[in-house]
Design an enzyme around this catalytic site. Structure first.
Site, PDB file in Angstrom:
ATOM      1  N   HIS A 101      18.363 -36.716  -2.989  1.00  0.00           N
ATOM      2  CA  HIS A 101      17.448 -37.175  -1.790  1.00  0.00           C
ATOM      3  C   HIS A 101      15.992 -36.924  -1.937  1.00  0.00           C
ATOM      4  O   HIS A 101      15.192 -36.751  -0.833  1.00  0.00           O
ATOM      5  CB  HIS A 101      17.997 -36.642  -0.628  1.00  0.00           C
ATOM      6  CG  HIS A 101      19.380 -36.931  -0.313  1.00  0.00           C
ATOM      7  ND1 HIS A 101      19.806 -38.244  -0.044  1.00  0.00           N
ATOM      8  CD2 HIS A 101      20.598 -36.366  -0.146  1.00  0.00           C
ATOM      9  CE1 HIS A 101      21.256 -38.359   0.347  1.00  0.00           C
ATOM     10  NE2 HIS A 101      21.679 -37.183  -0.062  1.00  0.00           N
TER      11      HIS A 101
ATOM     12  N   ARG B 152       4.290  -0.384  -4.497  1.00  0.00           N
ATOM     13  CA  ARG B 152       4.068  -0.723  -2.991  1.00  0.00           C
ATOM     14  C   ARG B 152       2.588  -1.569  -2.902  1.00  0.00           C
ATOM     15  O   ARG B 152       2.125  -2.144  -2.117  1.00  0.00           O
ATOM     16  CB  ARG B 152       3.778   0.297  -1.939  1.00  0.00           C
ATOM     17  CG  ARG B 152       4.989   1.091  -1.941  1.00  0.00           C
ATOM     18  CD  ARG B 152       4.906   2.310  -1.105  1.00  0.00           C
ATOM     19  NE  ARG B 152       4.539   1.764   0.305  1.00  0.00           N
ATOM     20  CZ  ARG B 152       5.588   1.661   1.345  1.00  0.00           C
ATOM     21  NH1 ARG B 152       6.628   1.526   0.953  1.00  0.00           N
ATOM     22  NH2 ARG B 152       5.418   1.271   2.400  1.00  0.00           N
TER      23      ARG B 152
ATOM     24  N   GLU C  58      18.029 -18.150  -4.942  1.00  0.00           N
ATOM     25  CA  GLU C  58      17.669 -16.691  -5.481  1.00  0.00           C
ATOM     26  C   GLU C  58      17.018 -16.844  -6.957  1.00  0.00           C
ATOM     27  O   GLU C  58      16.205 -16.213  -7.362  1.00  0.00           O
ATOM     28  CB  GLU C  58      18.979 -15.984  -5.242  1.00  0.00           C
ATOM     29  CG  GLU C  58      18.785 -14.223  -6.009  1.00  0.00           C
ATOM     30  CD  GLU C  58      17.592 -13.340  -5.297  1.00  0.00           C
ATOM     31  OE1 GLU C  58      16.895 -14.148  -4.485  1.00  0.00           O
ATOM     32  OE2 GLU C  58      17.207 -12.589  -5.718  1.00  0.00           O
TER      33      GLU C  58
ATOM     34  N   CYS D  92       0.922  -1.224  -0.101  1.00  0.00           N
ATOM     35  CA  CYS D  92       0.044   0.085  -0.112  1.00  0.00           C
ATOM     36  C   CYS D  92       0.854   1.189   0.071  1.00  0.00           C
ATOM     37  O   CYS D  92       1.843   1.325   0.927  1.00  0.00           O
ATOM     38  CB  CYS D  92      -0.956  -0.014   1.129  1.00  0.00           C
ATOM     39  SG  CYS D  92      -2.241  -1.256   1.279  1.00  0.00           S
TER      40      CYS D  92
ATOM     41  N   LYS E 195       6.208  -4.514  -3.230  1.00  0.00           N
ATOM     42  CA  LYS E 195       7.697  -4.305  -3.035  1.00  0.00           C
ATOM     43  C   LYS E 195       8.183  -4.120  -1.618  1.00  0.00           C
ATOM     44  O   LYS E 195       9.230  -4.859  -1.267  1.00  0.00           O
ATOM     45  CB  LYS E 195       7.954  -2.850  -3.629  1.00  0.00           C
ATOM     46  CG  LYS E 195       9.501  -2.526  -3.403  1.00  0.00           C
ATOM     47  CD  LYS E 195      10.415  -3.493  -4.585  1.00  0.00           C
ATOM     48  CE  LYS E 195      11.852  -3.272  -4.336  1.00  0.00           C
ATOM     49  NZ  LYS E 195      12.484  -4.446  -4.907  1.00  0.00           N
TER      50      LYS E 195
ATOM     51  N   GLU F  99       8.808 -15.577  -9.098  1.00  0.00           N
ATOM     52  CA  GLU F  99       8.111 -14.130  -9.195  1.00  0.00           C
ATOM     53  C   GLU F  99       7.538 -13.650 -10.461  1.00  0.00           C
ATOM     54  O   GLU F  99       6.605 -12.844 -10.513  1.00  0.00           O
ATOM     55  CB  GLU F  99       9.182 -13.188  -8.401  1.00  0.00           C
ATOM     56  CG  GLU F  99       9.258 -13.113  -6.856  1.00  0.00           C
ATOM     57  CD  GLU F  99      10.423 -12.291  -6.337  1.00  0.00           C
ATOM     58  OE1 GLU F  99      10.031 -11.388  -5.898  1.00  0.00           O
ATOM     59  OE2 GLU F  99      11.385 -12.337  -6.687  1.00  0.00           O
TER      60      GLU F  99
ATOM     61  N   TRP G  86      -2.310  -2.875  -1.652  1.00  0.00           N
ATOM     62  CA  TRP G  86      -2.089  -4.314  -1.497  1.00  0.00           C
ATOM     63  C   TRP G  86      -3.103  -4.998  -0.650  1.00  0.00           C
ATOM     64  O   TRP G  86      -2.962  -4.781   0.410  1.00  0.00           O
ATOM     65  CB  TRP G  86      -0.805  -4.543  -1.349  1.00  0.00           C
ATOM     66  CG  TRP G  86      -0.262  -5.828  -1.346  1.00  0.00           C
ATOM     67  CD1 TRP G  86       0.376  -6.540  -2.645  1.00  0.00           C
ATOM     68  CD2 TRP G  86       0.012  -6.983  -0.454  1.00  0.00           C
ATOM     69  NE1 TRP G  86       0.708  -7.835  -2.476  1.00  0.00           N
ATOM     70  CE2 TRP G  86       0.460  -7.918  -1.076  1.00  0.00           C
ATOM     71  CE3 TRP G  86      -0.628  -6.906   0.889  1.00  0.00           C
ATOM     72  CZ2 TRP G  86       0.533  -9.134  -0.309  1.00  0.00           C
ATOM     73  CZ3 TRP G  86      -0.400  -7.913   1.776  1.00  0.00           C
ATOM     74  CH2 TRP G  86       0.197  -9.231   1.280  1.00  0.00           C
TER      75      TRP G  86
ATOM     76  N   ASN H  83      -2.405   2.222   5.545  1.00  0.00           N
ATOM     77  CA  ASN H  83      -1.372   0.975   5.093  1.00  0.00           C
ATOM     78  C   ASN H  83      -1.032   0.251   6.456  1.00  0.00           C
ATOM     79  O   ASN H  83      -0.741   1.030   7.348  1.00  0.00           O
ATOM     80  CB  ASN H  83      -0.115   1.737   4.576  1.00  0.00           C
ATOM     81  CG  ASN H  83       0.885   1.091   4.395  1.00  0.00           C
ATOM     82  OD1 ASN H  83       0.902  -0.327   4.206  1.00  0.00           O
ATOM     83  ND2 ASN H  83       2.405   1.424   4.445  1.00  0.00           N
ATOM     84  N   GLY H  84      -1.306  -0.898   6.296  1.00  0.00           N
ATOM     85  CA  GLY H  84      -1.173  -1.694   7.768  1.00  0.00           C
ATOM     86  C   GLY H  84      -2.320  -2.628   7.672  1.00  0.00           C
ATOM     87  O   GLY H  84      -3.089  -3.045   6.707  1.00  0.00           O
TER      88      GLY H  84
ATOM     89  N   LYS I 115      13.413 -15.702  -8.092  1.00  0.00           N
ATOM     90  CA  LYS I 115      13.222 -14.677  -9.251  1.00  0.00           C
ATOM     91  C   LYS I 115      12.336 -15.036 -10.370  1.00  0.00           C
ATOM     92  O   LYS I 115      11.527 -14.689 -10.848  1.00  0.00           O
ATOM     93  CB  LYS I 115      14.687 -14.280  -9.770  1.00  0.00           C
ATOM     94  CG  LYS I 115      15.481 -13.384  -9.049  1.00  0.00           C
ATOM     95  CD  LYS I 115      15.049 -11.709  -8.994  1.00  0.00           C
ATOM     96  CE  LYS I 115      14.286 -11.749  -7.627  1.00  0.00           C
ATOM     97  NZ  LYS I 115      14.977 -11.225  -6.423  1.00  0.00           N
TER      98      LYS I 115
HETATM   99  C1  F6R Z   1      12.091 -10.791  -4.262  1.00  0.00           C
HETATM  100  C2  F6R Z   1      11.935  -9.822  -2.929  1.00  0.00           C
HETATM  101  C3  F6R Z   1      11.452 -10.041  -1.766  1.00  0.00           C
HETATM  102  C4  F6R Z   1      12.242  -8.948  -0.569  1.00  0.00           C
HETATM  103  C5  F6R Z   1      11.732  -9.506   0.784  1.00  0.00           C
HETATM  104  C6  F6R Z   1      12.670  -8.694   1.906  1.00  0.00           C
HETATM  105  O1  F6R Z   1      12.660 -10.335  -5.129  1.00  0.00           O
HETATM  106  O2  F6R Z   1      12.130  -8.706  -3.339  1.00  0.00           O
HETATM  107  O3  F6R Z   1      11.440 -11.426  -1.419  1.00  0.00           O
HETATM  108  O4  F6R Z   1      13.564  -9.420  -0.514  1.00  0.00           O
HETATM  109  O5  F6R Z   1      10.259  -8.975   0.831  1.00  0.00           O
HETATM  110  O6  F6R Z   1      12.256  -7.168   1.485  1.00  0.00           O
HETATM  111  P1  F6R Z   1      13.210  -6.141   2.123  1.00  0.00           P
HETATM  112  O7  F6R Z   1      14.736  -6.678   1.638  1.00  0.00           O
HETATM  113  O8  F6R Z   1      12.964  -4.843   1.736  1.00  0.00           O
HETATM  114  O9  F6R Z   1      13.373  -6.618   3.703  1.00  0.00           O
END
Ligand code: F6R
Length: 612
Positions: A508, A27, A485, A2, A607, A492, A74, A100-101, A489
């Site tokens: 395993h 966001r 990672e 949000c 984000k 996502e 969001w 937001n929350g 990626k």
């Molecule tokens: C993946 C991604 C999320 C963040 C996670 C932590 O691409 O962006 O997995 O890494 O939400 O966010 P931060 O680093 O802002 O605490």
């Protein structure tokens, strides 16, 4: 999670709110809305979908007002829809609010209000809080500010709220706990937002509102109070962010821009810290607390998502070079399982946004137990940065694409510096190795540039495998966190189911998945495990799996075995991960692109995850 924006002053509010919402859309982007106040009247418009859809709805409406609030959502309580979109309007129609929350105890409050005759027009916790405030104001015949204060003492949860009233043409009342709020100070005007991006082109003077503070914001006045109604002194800071950093700069997507920026952002993270020719690493946050690190019986790393993967890599680096035991914790688990924290333990918090609720809450509880917290954070002035006792910023600049890319390499650069500095100071890393690693690290930006120049080839590989339904990512040692990672990626951005595993662990269980349809990506650079990884590749080939391998330049063995290879320049095995992750970022970007998805705003994600 949000985005909220507000304006009060002489300018037209609507264009400022709209532009702000576009900047904050990373966001949350399932619905958006605005409320404007003019002539004792609240005008509220909201729409399911992206901010562009709200803009289209409002095209030609000739909206005029000098005060307003806007929200991009969001969803937490209630599906994405027009009716659940913010702002919400109170029962009397006199108040409008964005939030937001999460209000965790909204259900009993809602019941109480329903029994008093309140009707609700959405499924949100926000509408409950808003009517609760209105009810308190009516019952107590008090000011809106007083009613808000009373209400906030009763609610459990996290919030950043902005509130306007139809009978007040000047004032926005704001409050925060756990969700960020920045107020920009202009001449006869104020700007409010979840982060500085909607504010930066109007003013560089900002105040970061603290938890449990209420802000009463008029064009010419900003009053901050705590929940006890005591005035607080606003602490004004200067933004040093550039507008170009939050624009696409000619790229089709922020994600591609941020991947391509990495030679510069990693350089920025090393600049002034890495003096390879002099054999020095300068990090004041570490230097000031060196005894704490040198005597630490244990380091606990707390993070989420991609930042957790950087933490996992840091475990390998710190244990190898500094010989300090490291535990890497998912923040959301760490907080609630009553962890044992010994005196002297050092906690490293890793976060791009510095606002992730799970990480923040975990740190608050660790801090309450007396732990020393070192923050590795990207967003300057963010909540985690402020909560930390010391830290090192990653200096990757604003990251707008929802999938984290340049923030990850920034984190890895800083964590590598930390491991080398502590190891050398402790005497567990020999001088010759230390000096060699510094020189290796110095070459990283140039080597990233070399990998990025192969993006056309990586796009071809992405196009070839874009229709796969599943993907396996395998790596060993330092490359294991990179495999995790890479899998994160890909899921996502392309919505392809992907799993990351230690390459040897594959036999395993996950090997049961392997058939001629399964692409298996090996991060198989030249290191201690190389020969063993080659055997793992054979095991996949024997079962007809398709092998894509990230290899070191000059490798002649794997190109013979793999269906596709992507090469990275030669590097020390501890330095290679910051390079081997780059092709995986590009692979997921181009896969998402080939599938026609919105790579900057993948479905269901946001984000900055500011709810637990
Ligand atoms: C993946 C991604 C999320 C963040 C996670 C932590 O691409 O962006 O997995 O890494 O939400 O966010 P931060 O680093 O802002 O605490």
């Amino acid at each position: 999670m949000c985005g909220i924006v507000g304006y009060t002053g002489k300018r037209e509010a609507y264009p400022i709110l709209l532009k702000g919402l576009k900047r904050l859309e990373y966001r949350g982007y399932d619905s958006s809305g605005i409320a404007l106040q003019q002539d004792q009247h609240l005008q509220v418009y909201k729409k399911k979908g992206r901010v562009a859809e709200l803009e289209e709805l409002l095209l030609g409406k000739g909206l005029h007002a000098h005060i307003g609030i806007g929200h991009t959502r969001w969803a937490t309580h209630g599906e994405p829809s027009d009716r659940n979109a913010h702002p919400h309007v109170s029962q009397s129609g006199k108040l409008a609010m964005i939030h937001n929350g999460i209000i965790e105890n909204y259900a009993p409050i809602k019941q109480e209000l329903v029994s008093k005759g309140y009707q609700f027009h959405s499924d949100t916790d926000t509408e409950v809080l808003l009517n609760f405030i209105e009810e308190i104001q009516t019952q107590n015949a008090c000011s809106l500010e007083e009613a808000l204060r009373i209400a906030l003492k009763r609610v459990v949860g996290a919030y950043c709220i902005l509130l306007i009233a139809s009978d007040d043409p000047e004032t926005i009342i704001a409050a925060r706990k756990g969700s960020p709020l920045v107020i920009g100070i202009g001449k006869g005007e104020h700007f409010l937002a979840s982060d500085a991006s909607p504010i930066i082109e109007y003013t560089r003077e900002v105040v970061y509102v603290n938890d449990y503070e209420i802000a009463i914001v008029k064009p010419d006045e900003l009053i901050l109070k705590n929940l006890g109604n005591e005035k607080q002194t606003p602490y004004i800071t200067r933004l040093d962010m550039e507008l170009s950093a939050i624009e696409k700069g000619g790229y089709e997507h922020f994600m591609l821009k941020e991947i391509m920026e990495q030679p510069e952002t990693v350089f920025d993270g090393l600049r002034g810290r890495l003096l390879a020719a002099e054999g020095k690493i300068i990090m004041s946050g570490i230097e000031q607390h060196l005894p704490a690190f040198l005597s630490a019986p244990r380091i606990i790393i707390v993070a989420c998502g991609t930042s957790w993967h950087a933490g996992l890599l840091a475990e390998y680096l710190i244990e190898t070079f500094a010989r300090i035991p490291v535990e890497v914790e998912y923040a959301s688990e760490f907080r609630y399982r009553n962890p044992v924290i010994h005196p002297g333990d050092v906690i490293i918090a890793i976060s791009q946004s510095g606002e992730t609720a799970d990480t923040l809450v975990a740190l608050e509880s660790a801090k309450a137990q007396g732990a020393f917290i070192f923050g590795v954070v990207n967003a300057v002035g963010s909540s985690i940065a402020r909560l930390s006792d010391a830290g090192a910023y990653t200096h990757a600049g604003p990251e707008i694409g929802v999938a984290s890319t340049k923030a990850f390499t920034g984190q890895v650069a800083v964590l590598t510096l930390m491991a080398l500095k502590i190891g050398y100071a402790k005497g567990t890393l020999a001088e010759a190795d230390y000096l060699n690693l510094l020189l290796e690290l110095e070459q990283v930006p140039e080597k990233i540039r070399e990998i990025l120049s192969q993006s056309a080839h990586i796009q071809q590989v992405a196009n070839k495998y874009k229709d796969a339904t599943d993907f396996l990512f395998l790596g060993r040692g330092y490359n294991f966190p990179i495999a995790l990672e890479g899998a994160l990626k890909l899921k996502e951005i392309s919505y392809i189911h992907a799993e990351g595993y230690p390459a040897a662990e594959m036999k395993h269980g996950p090997i049961a998945l392997v058939d001629e349809n399964l692409p298996v990506l090996f991060v198989a650079t030249r290191d201690l495990y190389y020969d063993k990884v080659v055997s793992n590749v054979q095991e996949i080939k024997a079962r007809k799996g398709k092998v894509i391998a990230i290899i070191t330049k000059g490798d002649t063995i794997l190109p013979e075995m793999a269906n596709d290879v992507i090469t990275i320049p030669e590097a020390h095995e501890a330095i290679a991960p910051i390079l081997s992750v780059i092709p995986l970022q590009l692979l997921s970007y181009y896969t998402g692109l080939a599938k026609g998805y919105d790579v900057d705003k993948p479905r269901n994600l946001a984000k900055s995850v500011t709810v637990e």
